[in-house]
Structures are given as C-alpha cells and as structure tokens.
Design an enzyme around this catalytic site. Sequence first.
Site, short mmCIF file in Angstrom:
data_model
loop_
_atom_site.label_atom_id
_atom_site.label_comp_id
_atom_site.label_asym_id
_atom_site.label_seq_id
_atom_site.Cartn_x
_atom_site.Cartn_y
_atom_site.Cartn_z
N SER A 163 -2.11 14.60 -26.18
CA SER A 163 -1.26 15.63 -26.76
C SER A 163 -2.05 16.95 -26.83
CB SER A 163 -0.80 15.14 -28.13
OG SER A 163 0.31 15.84 -28.56
N TRP A 164 -2.20 17.55 -28.03
CA TRP A 164 -3.05 18.75 -28.10
C TRP A 164 -4.45 18.41 -27.58
CZ3 TRP A 164 -4.44 23.58 -28.17
CH2 TRP A 164 -5.72 23.91 -28.65
N HIS A 190 5.69 9.30 -27.33
CA HIS A 190 4.51 10.18 -27.32
C HIS A 190 3.23 9.55 -27.87
CE1 HIS A 190 2.27 13.89 -27.49
NE2 HIS A 190 2.09 13.77 -28.79
N GLY A 225 -2.54 17.52 -32.43
CA GLY A 225 -2.05 18.49 -33.42
C GLY A 225 -1.75 19.80 -32.72
N ASP A 283 8.54 10.30 -23.80
CA ASP A 283 7.82 11.20 -24.72
C ASP A 283 8.70 12.44 -24.90
OD1 ASP A 283 4.38 12.46 -24.77
OD2 ASP A 283 6.16 13.10 -25.90
C1 LIG Z 1 2.72 19.18 -30.68
N1 LIG Z 1 1.62 18.38 -31.17
C2 LIG Z 1 1.42 17.20 -30.45
C3 LIG Z 1 0.11 16.58 -30.87
O1 LIG Z 1 -0.94 17.05 -30.52
C4 LIG Z 1 0.20 15.44 -31.77
N2 LIG Z 1 1.21 14.62 -31.90
N3 LIG Z 1 0.83 13.71 -32.84
C5 LIG Z 1 -0.38 14.00 -33.23
C6 LIG Z 1 -1.15 13.25 -34.27
C7 LIG Z 1 -1.34 11.81 -33.83
C8 LIG Z 1 -2.51 13.87 -34.50
C9 LIG Z 1 -0.37 13.27 -35.57
O2 LIG Z 1 -0.83 15.08 -32.59
#
Ligand SMILES: CNCC(=O)c1nnc(C(C)(C)C)o1
Length: 327
Positions: free
Chosen positions: A121-122, A306, A46, A278
């Site tokens: 990701s985050w 991603h 997120g 990604d």
């Molecule tokens: C820019 N945000 C990328 C990230 O952290 C992210 N992408 N998808 C998610 C979830 C799977 C939590 C929806 O988090």
Amino acid sequence: NVNMSKAYPLIDPYSTGYLKVSDVHTLYYEECGNPNGKPVVFLHGGPGGGISLTDRGFFDPEFYRIVLFDQRGSGKSTPSADLREKFVFGIVLHTTWDVVEDIEKLRKELNIAKWLVFGGSWGSCLALAYSQKHTEQVVGMVLRGIFTLRKTELDFFYQNGASHIHPEAFEEYLAPVPESERDDMVKAYHKLLNSDDDDVRVNAAKAWSKWEMATSKLIVDPLDVAKAAEDTWANAFARIENHYFVNEGWMEQGQLLKAENVNKIKHLPCIIVQGRYDIVCPFKTAWDLHKQWPESNLKVVPNAGHSSREIATLALLVEATDEFRGL
Ligand SMILES: CNCC(=O)c1nnc(C(C)(C)C)o1
C-alpha cells in the site's frame, strides 16, 4: 481473528531502539530474527499506520535480520501525528522525501549496506520512491497493494469509486463533511483533521480511518473496523495520510511509474502481490507498474482485497520472502 496460518511465528525483537532523524522526529525501530541474517526492511502503510506485531510474521526469523520501524509520527515514533519537519519561523511540513531519507538514516545507524525492501500500500509507494533514489542499497523488493498516490487513485477511494461497493460505510465517511464541501473530500477532511477543536479533529480522524478499515478486506473484518476507533492510532493514521494526499505525495503525477524511474530499478528482483478485488489501491496501478516493469513477478490473488492479512495474500507474501532468501 487474523488467520496467520502461513506466517512465521510472531517472535519478540532481539533489539529495539529510538533514532532521532530531525529537529522534530524520533523513530521507534525493532530488529527481529537473526542478527547475522540477510537484512530486510518492512515499510508500513498509511502513511501513518505504524507497524503491528503480525508484520514480523512475513519473514523467516532464522534467515532474516528483520528491521521494522514506525515512520515519523506513526506508532511509537514521536511526536505522534506531528506533520512538521522542523521548528522554524513559519511551518515546514514533512514530505515523502523526508521519510525516504529516514530509511537511509536507519540503515546507516544499523550498519546495513544493502537490504531487501518489503512494503504494501503506502509502503509500496515508499519502497518505489526509496529504491529509485537509493538503488544501490536495495537487493530486491516484495510489494503488495500497489499505491502511487496518483489523483485517479485517490479519487477512486476517497471521492467516487469504492463508494459504489460500500455505500453504507461511505455515508458514515461523508457524515462529518458539510454537503457543500463533499465535492472534494480530501480537501474537506484536511480542514477537519487540522481543526483546533479536539472533538472535531478526533471524530473526523475516526470517520476517515473507519472508511479505510471497513474496505480493506474482501470480507469486512470487525477487528479492523474496531482499530479505527482507537483515538491515538486513528489521529495519526488520518492526519498523516490526509497530509500526504492533499500534497499528492510531493511527486509529479505517475512519477514512480515513469519509464525513466522504473528503469533505475528494473534490474532488481521484484515480486508484486495484488488482490484482484483491492478497492483501496485498485489493481490498475499494479498493472501499470507491471507493464512498465515486465520483469517483475506479478501475482494476482483471485479472492482477496487490499489487506496483507487475507489468507491467500499472506501466503503469497511469505512465499515471496522465502523465495528471496536466495538473493
Ligand atoms: C490509502 N492507504 C493505504 C495504506 O497504505 C494502508 N491501508 N491499510 C493500511 C494499514 C494496514 C497500515 C492500516 O495502510
């Protein structure tokens, strides 16, 4: 229709709880697998995305004591989507570094000395920030879809980059923003996502969330896109993400990738799983991290975007946690 074929069974938690971490925030957490196993902490994405049932499936439940939690404002943590750190005159808002300390508070609450850190990701950004600050508490890292909140990363996804791959979804993301404000989309959405008008706020949250959920996989998954239509989830995801991005994570540009900071953790075993295609967190950041940390084991998924739940990515993530049982 998530194919979790390589994942471990989606077991139930053996323990759940809530932990008050500040004047404002209480975190929901759950423990799964083996209470006497090797601890691993799952850091969701997120920010604001919250944990999902399927997140338990990355880990061997007979071997690992699996700790998952909803970061502040996310999922079942309360209050939902709240950006404040504390109730004082004037508003003090929470930052990356408050969330880093939340991880430490949870670790101490659970009487865990050290743990494997897993984040995508985050979650990978938070894992790097946490491990560079609390290195002694980390035995190893499994990272996916590397994200460090540099302006170039944010611009690619939210302003001009991913838009060339998904122009039709990007037009829906543009729609809530007045044309005169479209030259800075993160800033424009900050206004909408903090509007006093509930309809404006929720509509913007859904449009922001849908943009990400429609671009997270190489092959768009309608179930992901449908998730963006859930008011509460979208509100938390969009408000918290945007809050962090407007502030560039309260980090200097590239801070987590600087030699002085990567050198603090480069003795730790680390597996990086990165989708070649990604477009949310493009491969360039994973490459920059790997060049700074050549000892890290970079695994490129040739046919993935991603998401952690694309089949080949999921398989490599499970392989990584299996390999790290030997740490
Ligand atoms: C820019 N945000 C990328 C990230 O952290 C992210 N992408 N998808 C998610 C979830 C799977 C939590 C929806 O988090």
